[in-house]
Design a protein around this motif. Structure first.
Motif, short mmCIF file in Angstrom:
data_model
loop_
_atom_site.label_atom_id
_atom_site.label_comp_id
_atom_site.label_asym_id
_atom_site.label_seq_id
_atom_site.Cartn_x
_atom_site.Cartn_y
_atom_site.Cartn_z
N GLY A 448 36.94 -23.87 -17.46
CA GLY A 448 35.92 -23.15 -16.98
C GLY A 448 35.68 -21.84 -17.53
N ALA A 449 36.68 -21.31 -17.79
CA ALA A 449 36.61 -19.78 -18.26
C ALA A 449 36.12 -19.85 -19.96
CB ALA A 449 38.14 -18.98 -18.50
N ALA A 450 36.61 -21.19 -20.53
CA ALA A 450 36.07 -21.19 -21.78
C ALA A 450 34.62 -21.52 -21.97
CB ALA A 450 36.70 -22.49 -22.49
N GLU A 451 34.11 -22.14 -21.13
CA GLU A 451 32.65 -22.14 -20.97
C GLU A 451 31.76 -20.85 -20.62
OE1 GLU A 451 31.45 -25.65 -18.49
OE2 GLU A 451 32.98 -26.72 -19.19
N ASP A 452 32.54 -20.17 -19.81
CA ASP A 452 31.96 -18.67 -19.72
C ASP A 452 32.09 -17.95 -21.06
OD1 ASP A 452 31.67 -19.34 -17.12
OD2 ASP A 452 33.63 -18.42 -16.45
N VAL A 453 33.39 -18.13 -21.87
CA VAL A 453 33.12 -17.36 -23.14
C VAL A 453 32.05 -18.02 -24.04
CG1 VAL A 453 34.52 -17.18 -25.28
CG2 VAL A 453 35.71 -16.82 -22.99
N TRP A 454 31.80 -19.35 -23.92
CA TRP A 454 30.82 -19.84 -24.78
C TRP A 454 29.36 -19.09 -24.38
CZ3 TRP A 454 26.23 -22.34 -24.87
CH2 TRP A 454 25.67 -22.85 -26.07
N ASP A 455 29.18 -19.24 -23.19
CA ASP A 455 27.82 -18.65 -22.52
C ASP A 455 27.69 -17.31 -22.98
OD1 ASP A 455 27.01 -20.55 -21.26
OD2 ASP A 455 27.77 -20.39 -19.62
N LEU A 456 28.93 -16.53 -23.12
CA LEU A 456 28.93 -15.19 -23.33
C LEU A 456 28.59 -14.88 -25.01
CD1 LEU A 456 29.84 -12.16 -22.35
CD2 LEU A 456 31.98 -12.73 -23.44
N LEU A 457 29.04 -15.59 -25.83
CA LEU A 457 28.87 -15.73 -27.13
C LEU A 457 27.76 -16.11 -27.79
CD1 LEU A 457 32.74 -15.93 -28.33
CD2 LEU A 457 31.25 -13.76 -27.92
N GLU A 509 42.72 -14.84 -27.15
CA GLU A 509 43.36 -14.69 -28.26
C GLU A 509 42.47 -14.91 -29.47
OE1 GLU A 509 48.07 -15.33 -27.69
OE2 GLU A 509 46.77 -16.64 -26.41
N VAL A 510 42.25 -13.95 -30.33
CA VAL A 510 41.27 -14.44 -31.15
C VAL A 510 41.73 -14.37 -32.86
CG1 VAL A 510 39.09 -13.27 -32.20
CG2 VAL A 510 39.64 -13.23 -29.99
N SER A 511 41.71 -15.19 -33.38
CA SER A 511 42.18 -15.53 -34.96
C SER A 511 40.82 -15.20 -35.87
CB SER A 511 43.00 -16.65 -35.20
OG SER A 511 43.95 -16.40 -34.46
N ILE A 512 41.06 -14.57 -36.70
CA ILE A 512 40.00 -14.39 -37.98
C ILE A 512 40.60 -14.53 -39.23
CG2 ILE A 512 38.00 -13.24 -38.86
CD1 ILE A 512 37.62 -11.75 -36.13
N PRO A 513 41.04 -15.59 -39.51
CA PRO A 513 41.97 -15.92 -40.63
C PRO A 513 41.65 -15.01 -42.11
CG PRO A 513 41.41 -18.05 -39.82
CD PRO A 513 40.46 -16.89 -39.10
N ARG A 514 40.16 -15.00 -42.29
CA ARG A 514 39.61 -14.26 -43.66
C ARG A 514 39.96 -12.78 -43.52
NH1 ARG A 514 34.40 -15.23 -46.40
NH2 ARG A 514 35.68 -14.58 -48.31
N LEU A 519 45.66 -14.22 -33.55
CA LEU A 519 45.98 -14.54 -31.98
C LEU A 519 45.88 -13.00 -31.59
CD1 LEU A 519 48.41 -17.33 -31.87
CD2 LEU A 519 46.11 -17.36 -31.42
N GLU A 520 44.93 -12.21 -32.01
CA GLU A 520 44.81 -10.79 -31.64
C GLU A 520 44.27 -10.86 -29.95
OE1 GLU A 520 45.21 -8.24 -33.58
OE2 GLU A 520 44.58 -6.59 -32.13
N LYS A 521 45.06 -9.93 -28.98
CA LYS A 521 44.60 -10.17 -27.75
C LYS A 521 43.43 -9.31 -27.32
CE LYS A 521 48.84 -9.23 -27.39
NZ LYS A 521 49.36 -10.09 -28.53
N VAL A 522 42.49 -10.11 -26.81
CA VAL A 522 41.11 -9.28 -26.57
C VAL A 522 40.63 -9.74 -25.06
CG1 VAL A 522 38.89 -8.94 -27.53
CG2 VAL A 522 40.54 -9.38 -29.02
N HIS A 529 32.03 -7.02 -28.70
CA HIS A 529 32.33 -5.85 -29.44
C HIS A 529 33.02 -6.27 -30.36
CE1 HIS A 529 34.01 -2.02 -30.72
NE2 HIS A 529 32.63 -1.74 -30.98
N TYR A 530 34.14 -6.82 -30.19
CA TYR A 530 35.29 -7.18 -31.33
C TYR A 530 34.93 -7.92 -32.31
CZ TYR A 530 39.89 -8.17 -33.06
OH TYR A 530 40.97 -8.55 -33.81
N ILE A 531 34.30 -9.09 -31.75
CA ILE A 531 33.74 -10.07 -32.92
C ILE A 531 32.73 -9.42 -33.57
CG2 ILE A 531 32.66 -12.33 -32.94
CD1 ILE A 531 34.58 -13.22 -30.69
#
Lengths: 538, 538
Positions: A448-457, A509-514, A519-522, A529-531
């Protein structure tokens, strides 16, 4: 292409020799052209590029200067019967290409259009966030006077690009020129060993022997080089454009050819094109006297004896003082003079060409000029180096279209980028090339929260947030660990995980391999803002 | 395709005879295949469809039933060396096609997938807002047991579709079947005139003579017909599948062929396939006695004399009581029995095929089955009529993929729709095909208001308004009258004008040509509702 004001078209992949003959580009035995016949025996070819087709189309539609400039592009498959297809999509016989064709009324206008297209290409490659080189280029079979190549440096590349670490000089090795011969100082030390390189003209009549020193130690203050200099065949081709660099063993080919084809004696010869001749050219470091004394150490004296018999007195010696060696790392930059030349293998991803009337003139593609139009020799505003002249058609108040063409090898680009950026875990797509910019993964309880994140982004917002192209991995039969690995493999630029950490502390937890971010905690509040602040780096 | 869960792929346009031989579809002299050779002499072909390529791809990637169903589609150029390319994009040798290929574990699953694809096609054509017919179809060269054709009725169409005004019957004339012969009553009146139609087998050995009445008045209560019935060649081909309907003048071809190829005498003949033979078949309205008495009025008696010499005793007479005539308007519907058959010329825009193991079996494309899998003869759930059986590969726990393929002819569809819906003013695109759904035009003084209208219609809104794909014609050098004409020519489905009426009364003028709406006065407040309520009709 949209920003340039270009319109999209779609031209047939099948073209005809008859059309290609109008531009004098058709060659019956061109091995790069796929040719075929239909059920009635009529001849066709699979187009490697579309200059002839687009010129015909525009010629039939555009009648007046008022309709110019006109920019047309397409994204379609092209065909080239490559002798050596290789490395998956890097060099293939069927490939996907974006090609833009530009039509202007005057060389000045065409120069401006050319520079706009160059800027669009620069912006495009900048946005890809991959390293690239812009090299002045040999326009090769396309024709025209000025062009730029867009290269992606990679060890698997087939082109060699010279660039200078001290200035902006960058050029394909095939076009690189060393300093003018006036700069060259003839070395004073004796050279004891030499080597001959041979080149042969397409019609087999002209043999060129280039003589280079071997085992030299130091040249012009550059760092000591252990390897002997290698010949620069492209420089030879610039001097003798009739040379065919694709001939294997030119010396043997020459002697065999002229042994088979009765060599005409000098007195009987009438057609100079079919008379065998030899030209010898020396690197500036070679003492001509020592060569002529027979001191150079090649094993081809028996063959050279045969050459002498064939050419008789038709031999000449070039008096140029010239550096015949290929560039090496640390060579002197022809532009700024520093010893900071660097050689890199690279793949050509794009090419911009200023064509002028290369196609419109032979195909007689004209338009009605404006009342103020004048046919004059002009220097077009094309990066400084391109001098363009405009010839006048027979009909009054008409002028030839001034053209440009600009290509990007799409399938090749995808392969080059995938190949070079991938690591052991998987692909590493630049954001603008990735199938999705971000993936969201969650444990069952956090769906459910993942769907909220999708909506957010992924949704637009009043604060001007530009929606991400994000995907939610909601495959029910897979666990979070499997999905993480799969996301790595696919190469999403941004991976957002809602796992244990989210259940306990409401932290994504956000990963940006490049960017080396793992797994940075945000918190959800900081996520945009982070992304958002990192988007233009990936 | 997205709703079906299909993934997009991109297969090479160039294929090889070697691959096509694996499915037994390759024929060295197939005149529809464009064939070519590369610089080394290797043979290639330009793919007209991609069953072989996709089967090979899936065979290499899919190993288990767990990976099924798998649906893959592409949008790409296809090639067919048509004998008669015609009508612009309607029938071309290079064309754009959407093709979907489906892979399932069992015929039942494949049947369900087939029905889902059918529904997707129905939804697609419904959304186009053009009339169309769904006909049961002859699957022709593709193979398989069940298929549906999606036709756009237009006088320029090359297919003839039979449909019934009283029931849902619709079928390509090539597949249409009249009522069973038991229904046929032999007419009692004498017939004085007959006509022979001839058909010849591909190998030239079998001549079929079909005899039809001429100058009859009334058949089975249908309205009086002045025209004599025409032969239905497709019916003949159903009865004698070896017939080649493409042979011109079969009678002369037969006599010339067997005059040139020495006719074997009966006693010496060993290979029955190469022995000439004649079969005669009578329409149920023909009195056999009168024909045999030589009373039928064709002028081919000399030729028939020659046929008699060639075939000797190898002649037979069909005892079927059959209606050999083509369908006509008003004929009896084979489905419901009403005299409400209607014939329409149509263009085939799409096709769905149930392939079963037509390709997977000869190409030995298999996957590991589920533990509960059983090889049994089953009737698949494919619209009722398709009985599918599943044969077992040699290897244990393996089964052949059950396939389907589904195509839409995109370039042809664009041409057909443009051609049929256009009127004197210009094109009339259906909304989903138009380059833009709406255009906004304004006088100079109303340009600001025009931008407000664009914002109103083309941006999403909190009330759930679905943004229109609208364009604002802001070309500064053109007047409103010119722009109106141009909008008509381009064929925007909705034209919104802010002219004098807007300056005076703040009323937009809305035209929706496909609904006959011309310059209807609508206030900006009502604009969304006015347009929104009409969107699904255009």
């Amino acid at each position: 292409m949209t920003i340039l004001g270009a319109s999209k078209v779609s031209l047939s992949s099948i073209s005809t020799p008859a059309l290609w003959k109008r531009s004098s580009r058709y060659n019956d035995v061109n091995p790069e052209l796929f040719q075929l016949r239909d059920r009635k025996g009529a001849r066709y070819l699979l187009s490697p590029t579309h200059e002839e087709e687009i010129t015909t189309l525009v010629e039939n539609v555009v009648t007046s200067y008022k309709q110019l400039p006109l920019l047309l592009y397409q994204i379609s498959r092209k065909y080239r019967d490559e002798p050596r297809p290789r490395q998956g999509l890097l060099r293939t016989r069927e490939f996907l290409m974006k090609d833009l064709y530009t039509f202007d009324a005057t060389p000045q206008d065409a120069g401006e259009t050319y520079n706009k297209a160059r800027m669009a290409y620069k912006n495009f490659f900048d946005e890809l966030q991959i390293p690239y080189l812009v090299a002045e280029a040999d326009s090769g079979a396309i024709g025209g006077d000025l062009s730029h190549e867009y290269h992606f440096p990679t060890p698997s590349g087939e082109d060699t690009i010279l660039s200078c670490d001290s200035c902006s000089y960058a050029v394909n090795e095939e076009l690189a020129r060393k300093s003018a011969s006036a700069d060259l100082e003839r070395p004073t030390t004796d050279r004891t060993s030499y080597k001959s390189w041979f080149g042969l003209s397409k019609d087999r009549s002209h043999l060129v022997e280039a003589i280079l020193p071997q085992n030299i130690e130091v040249c012009e203050g550059a760092p000591p080089q252990q390897k002997a200099p290698e010949i620069n065949p492209y420089l030879l081709r610039t001097l003798y454009p009739e040379l065919d660099l694709g001939i294997e063993d030119p010396l043997r080919t020459f002697t065999e050819y002229w042994t088979a084809h009765q060599s005409p004696t000098t007195s009987q010869a009438t057609d100079s094109a079919t008379i065998p001749q030899l030209t010898r050219i020396y690197d500036y470091r070679v003492s001509q006297a020592s060569v002529d004394a027979g001191s150079f150490g090649n094993n081809e004296n028996a063959a050279m004896q045969r050459v002498s018999e064939i050419v008789g007195s038709r031999r000449s010696i070039s008096q140029m003082s010239i550096d015949l060696a290929r560039f090496k790392d640390g060579d002197k930059c022809p532009e700024c003079g520093h010893h900071s030349i660097k050689l890199q293998q690279a793949i050509e991803l794009g090419h911009t060409f200023y064509l002028g009337d290369r196609y419109s003139k032979p195909m007689n593609a004209t338009f009605t000029t404006s009342p103020s139009f004048q046919h004059v020799d002009v220097t077009a505003v094309v990066g400084g180096s391109g001098k363009q002249t405009q010839s006048a058609p027979a009909r009054k108040n008409q002028a030839y279209f001034q053209m440009g063409c600009h290509g990007i090898g799409i399938s090749r680009m995808i392969a080059a980028v995938a190949d070079s950026l991938a690591d052991k875990q998987g692909l590493r797509w630049p954001r603008v090339m990735a199938p999705f910019e971000a993936v969201i993964l969650a444990t069952d309880e956090n769906q459910g929260a993942a769907e909220d994140v999708w909506d957010l982004l992924a949704r637009p917002a009043a604060d001007g947030w530009h929606p991400l192209d994000a995907v939610l991995d909601d495959r029910e039969d897979k666990g979070l660990g499997w999905k993480l690995k799969d996301a790595d493999l696919i190469g999403f630029p941004i991976v957002i995980v809602l796992g244990l950490r989210f259940s306990r502390q409401a932290l994504c937890e956000v990963s940006i391999p490049r960017l080396g971010i793992t797994l940075e905690k945000v918190s959800m509040d900081d996520l945009r803002h982070y992304i958002g602040s990192r988007l233009d780096k990936i």
